[in-house]
Design an enzyme around this catalytic site. Sequence first.
Site, PDB file in Angstrom:
ATOM      1  CG  HIS A   1      53.962  36.798  46.152  1.00 13.10           C
ATOM      2  ND1 HIS A   1      52.780  36.549  46.786  1.00 13.10           N
ATOM      3  CD2 HIS A   1      53.927  38.103  45.796  1.00 13.10           C
ATOM      4  CE1 HIS A   1      52.040  37.645  46.790  1.00 13.10           C
ATOM      5  NE2 HIS A   1      52.719  38.609  46.186  1.00 13.10           N
TER       6      HIS A   1
ATOM      7  CG  ASP B   1      54.829  34.978  50.698  1.00  9.23           C
ATOM      8  OD1 ASP B   1      55.718  35.816  50.928  1.00  9.23           O
ATOM      9  OD2 ASP B   1      54.164  34.960  49.647  1.00  9.23           O
TER      10      ASP B   1
END
Length: 238
Positions: free
Chosen positions: A153, A158
């Site tokens: 992540h 993202d």
Amino acid sequence: MRQIVLDTETTGMDADAGHRIIEIGCVEMVSRRLTGNDLHIYLHPDREIDQGAIDVHGITLEFLADKPRFAEVGDRLADYLADAELIIHNAPFDLAFLNKELSDFKPAHKKLEEVGAVIDTLVEARRMFPGQRNSLDALCKRFEIDNSNRELHGALLDAQLLADVYLRMTGGQIDIALAAEDDSDGHQLASAGLASYLDGGRRPRVQRASADEHAAHEQYLDMLAGASGACLWRSLDS
């Protein structure tokens, strides 16, 4: 309309337990167009990072050693988010951290959801695809968005992926021009130019789609049908 697609990475899962933001990624859209005026900030949290969190995002305290504290960027962030509609996947999580950081920085700060509108793409995805997986990875797969670089992540990556997902979820990126001229009144110039053209008794030239364009269109309709279970365009066409 100005929209900010936003994501954060944190030291842990609970803002009320003292966990803090260590990365903020923001992607700006104006009238559904990506502007490139993005914001990406790493932050030193002045606390340890849970190992479970490191396993998710890979950010260590050693990496953050020379990064600013939230107090050093709080005004910059607040100014950047001002007057924008926020687009967040699982918004309550990010808002809890952002609101706490902002209120600890300046107690007079209002909660972001009280200042402007917030769109939670997780809520919207669950409405569109009930009973299905609606994580960011699942939505990227469903809308055929390349997320092969997402081994861990990362707030900015993202946010960029979520911007693509949001545009696909809501009908695609709008980028229509009716005239070559463009300025702050570009829409009015285009409309005026088209009206003048038609008043002269002329008809716009029709540009027929090529075989490749037809094939690409059919592929897009297949994707819509697969994602939603039906394709209204095809039912109208038939």
